[in-house]
Design a protein around this motif. Structure first.
Motif, PDB file in Angstrom:
ATOM      1  N   ARG A   1      41.276  59.320  42.614  1.00  0.00           N
ATOM      2  CA  ARG A   1      40.790  60.128  41.608  1.00  0.00           C
ATOM      3  C   ARG A   1      42.352  61.094  41.614  1.00  0.00           C
ATOM      4  O   ARG A   1      42.945  61.054  42.851  1.00  0.00           O
ATOM      5  N   PRO A   2      42.540  61.520  40.439  1.00  0.00           N
ATOM      6  CA  PRO A   2      43.880  62.362  40.431  1.00  0.00           C
ATOM      7  C   PRO A   2      43.595  63.780  40.965  1.00  0.00           C
ATOM      8  O   PRO A   2      42.385  64.313  40.969  1.00  0.00           O
ATOM      9  N   GLU A   3      44.710  64.204  41.901  1.00  0.00           N
ATOM     10  CA  GLU A   3      44.609  65.445  42.331  1.00  0.00           C
ATOM     11  C   GLU A   3      44.728  66.558  41.466  1.00  0.00           C
ATOM     12  O   GLU A   3      44.205  67.793  41.867  1.00  0.00           O
ATOM     13  N   SER A   4      45.203  66.342  40.146  1.00  0.00           N
ATOM     14  CA  SER A   4      45.390  67.395  39.286  1.00  0.00           C
ATOM     15  C   SER A   4      43.949  67.928  38.492  1.00  0.00           C
ATOM     16  O   SER A   4      43.862  68.690  37.823  1.00  0.00           O
ATOM     17  N   GLY A   5      42.718  67.213  38.880  1.00  0.00           N
ATOM     18  CA  GLY A   5      41.505  67.990  38.577  1.00  0.00           C
ATOM     19  C   GLY A   5      41.127  67.043  37.137  1.00  0.00           C
ATOM     20  O   GLY A   5      40.063  67.222  36.650  1.00  0.00           O
ATOM     21  N   ASP A   6      41.673  66.049  36.669  1.00  0.00           N
ATOM     22  CA  ASP A   6      41.551  65.255  35.471  1.00  0.00           C
ATOM     23  C   ASP A   6      40.342  64.486  35.754  1.00  0.00           C
ATOM     24  O   ASP A   6      39.821  64.477  37.030  1.00  0.00           O
ATOM     25  N   ARG A   7      39.362  64.327  34.781  1.00  0.00           N
ATOM     26  CA  ARG A   7      38.117  63.917  34.934  1.00  0.00           C
ATOM     27  C   ARG A   7      38.148  62.013  35.048  1.00  0.00           C
ATOM     28  O   ARG A   7      36.863  61.647  35.126  1.00  0.00           O
ATOM     29  N   TRP A   8      39.251  61.587  35.014  1.00  0.00           N
ATOM     30  CA  TRP A   8      38.929  60.178  35.229  1.00  0.00           C
ATOM     31  C   TRP A   8      39.167  59.597  36.643  1.00  0.00           C
ATOM     32  O   TRP A   8      39.529  60.321  37.457  1.00  0.00           O
ATOM     33  N   VAL A   9      38.486  58.386  36.908  1.00  0.00           N
ATOM     34  CA  VAL A   9      38.558  57.719  38.201  1.00  0.00           C
ATOM     35  C   VAL A   9      38.964  56.301  37.794  1.00  0.00           C
ATOM     36  O   VAL A   9      38.507  55.832  36.994  1.00  0.00           O
ATOM     37  N   VAL A  10      39.394  55.893  39.034  1.00  0.00           N
ATOM     38  CA  VAL A  10      39.484  54.144  39.049  1.00  0.00           C
ATOM     39  C   VAL A  10      38.576  53.661  40.100  1.00  0.00           C
ATOM     40  O   VAL A  10      39.145  54.223  41.200  1.00  0.00           O
ATOM     41  N   ARG A  11      37.944  52.880  39.994  1.00  0.00           N
ATOM     42  CA  ARG A  11      37.049  52.189  40.991  1.00  0.00           C
ATOM     43  C   ARG A  11      37.344  50.873  41.424  1.00  0.00           C
ATOM     44  O   ARG A  11      37.397  50.048  40.404  1.00  0.00           O
ATOM     45  N   LEU A  12      37.735  50.549  42.442  1.00  0.00           N
ATOM     46  CA  LEU A  12      38.292  49.280  42.933  1.00  0.00           C
ATOM     47  C   LEU A  12      37.088  48.512  43.603  1.00  0.00           C
ATOM     48  O   LEU A  12      36.648  48.895  44.648  1.00  0.00           O
ATOM     49  N   LEU A  13      36.650  47.485  42.968  1.00  0.00           N
ATOM     50  CA  LEU A  13      35.385  46.929  43.650  1.00  0.00           C
ATOM     51  C   LEU A  13      35.724  45.607  44.316  1.00  0.00           C
ATOM     52  O   LEU A  13      36.097  44.597  43.648  1.00  0.00           O
ATOM     53  N   PRO A  14      35.576  45.436  45.535  1.00  0.00           N
ATOM     54  CA  PRO A  14      35.827  44.116  46.088  1.00  0.00           C
ATOM     55  C   PRO A  14      34.769  43.085  45.944  1.00  0.00           C
ATOM     56  O   PRO A  14      33.646  43.243  46.151  1.00  0.00           O
ATOM     57  N   VAL A  15      35.270  41.888  45.537  1.00  0.00           N
ATOM     58  CA  VAL A  15      34.146  40.918  45.100  1.00  0.00           C
ATOM     59  C   VAL A  15      34.682  39.639  45.717  1.00  0.00           C
ATOM     60  O   VAL A  15      35.942  39.401  45.847  1.00  0.00           O
ATOM     61  N   GLY A  16      33.826  38.804  45.975  1.00  0.00           N
ATOM     62  CA  GLY A  16      34.202  37.049  46.301  1.00  0.00           C
ATOM     63  C   GLY A  16      34.201  36.518  45.165  1.00  0.00           C
ATOM     64  O   GLY A  16      34.052  36.789  43.977  1.00  0.00           O
ATOM     65  N   SER A  17      34.949  35.313  45.479  1.00  0.00           N
ATOM     66  CA  SER A  17      34.847  34.280  44.610  1.00  0.00           C
ATOM     67  C   SER A  17      33.614  33.514  44.174  1.00  0.00           C
ATOM     68  O   SER A  17      32.768  33.222  44.930  1.00  0.00           O
ATOM     69  N   PRO A  18      33.352  33.235  42.906  1.00  0.00           N
ATOM     70  CA  PRO A  18      32.018  32.495  42.526  1.00  0.00           C
ATOM     71  C   PRO A  18      31.842  31.204  43.326  1.00  0.00           C
ATOM     72  O   PRO A  18      30.769  30.689  43.507  1.00  0.00           O
ATOM     73  N   GLU A  19      32.957  30.747  43.795  1.00  0.00           N
ATOM     74  CA  GLU A  19      32.799  29.447  44.723  1.00  0.00           C
ATOM     75  C   GLU A  19      32.384  29.691  46.021  1.00  0.00           C
ATOM     76  O   GLU A  19      32.063  28.753  46.719  1.00  0.00           O
ATOM     77  N   LEU A  20      32.470  30.947  46.581  1.00  0.00           N
ATOM     78  CA  LEU A  20      32.248  31.279  47.986  1.00  0.00           C
ATOM     79  C   LEU A  20      30.682  30.720  48.247  1.00  0.00           C
ATOM     80  O   LEU A  20      30.637  30.361  49.444  1.00  0.00           O
ATOM     81  N   TRP A  21      29.867  31.044  47.426  1.00  0.00           N
ATOM     82  CA  TRP A  21      28.466  30.547  47.763  1.00  0.00           C
ATOM     83  C   TRP A  21      28.095  29.899  46.798  1.00  0.00           C
ATOM     84  O   TRP A  21      27.999  30.268  45.639  1.00  0.00           O
ATOM     85  N   PRO A  22      27.253  28.809  47.030  1.00  0.00           N
ATOM     86  CA  PRO A  22      26.677  27.868  46.035  1.00  0.00           C
ATOM     87  C   PRO A  22      25.450  28.575  45.496  1.00  0.00           C
ATOM     88  O   PRO A  22      24.686  29.139  46.210  1.00  0.00           O
TER      89      PRO A  22
END
Length: 152
Positions: free
Chosen positions: A37-58
């Motif tokens: 989140r920006p400290e300036s109070g802007d309304r945008w946010v960036v979400r970083l989503l940890p995901v696994g590879s599709p090959e990780l689980w059959p």
């Protein structure tokens, strides 16, 4: 692990002016995401989503009738506990959703390129789902919503 790696970025010029926080994705504490989140109070946010590879689980192991969790066995026990374990359909669905995020994004992008009116239909469906109680609150307090990313 994520928190340790983020701590190593402290003082990085690229992150100056951003607050780094953790949030439970869709209110589920087992699905953490990093929020910028920006400290300036802007309304945008960036979400970083940890995901696994599709090959990780059959995929065959994550069917709705399968158990993807291994119950803990007493030390020294050699009995097979999987045979009597209940299916974990919701957990399996979340794993599939997480590992398929990139392909879902690509499919949705391609569909939106071919049919621009689909964007309005998706927004209308999201509004309907929110007003009908199928989506979580804006604060993210819902633990389970039957309307997931594959539906949208």
């Amino acid at each position: 692990e994520i928190q340790r790696q983020l701590a190593s970025l402290e003082g990085c010029e690229a992150l100056t002016g951003l607050n780094i926080e953790f949030e439970a994705l869709q209110g589920d504490c087992m699905r953490p995401c990093v929020i910028l989140r920006p400290e300036s109070g802007d309304r945008w946010v960036v979400r970083l989503l940890p995901v696994g590879s599709p090959e990780l689980w059959p995929t065959r192991m994550l069917g709705p009738d399968r158990n993807a969790l291994r119950p803990s066995k007493p030390e020294g026990s050699k009995e097979d506990t999987e045979s009597g374990a209940a299916p974990t359909a919701q957990y399996n669905s979340l794993l599939l959703e997480d590992t398929r995020m990139k392909s879902q994004l690509e499919t949705l992008h391609n569909a939106l390129q071919k049919l621009p009116a689909l964007r309005d239909a998706i927004l209308l469906m999201k509004r309907w789902a929110f007003s009908s109680g199928f989506r979580g609150t804006p604060s993210g307090l819902a633990v389970f919503t039957p309307l997931n990313g594959f539906t949208l």
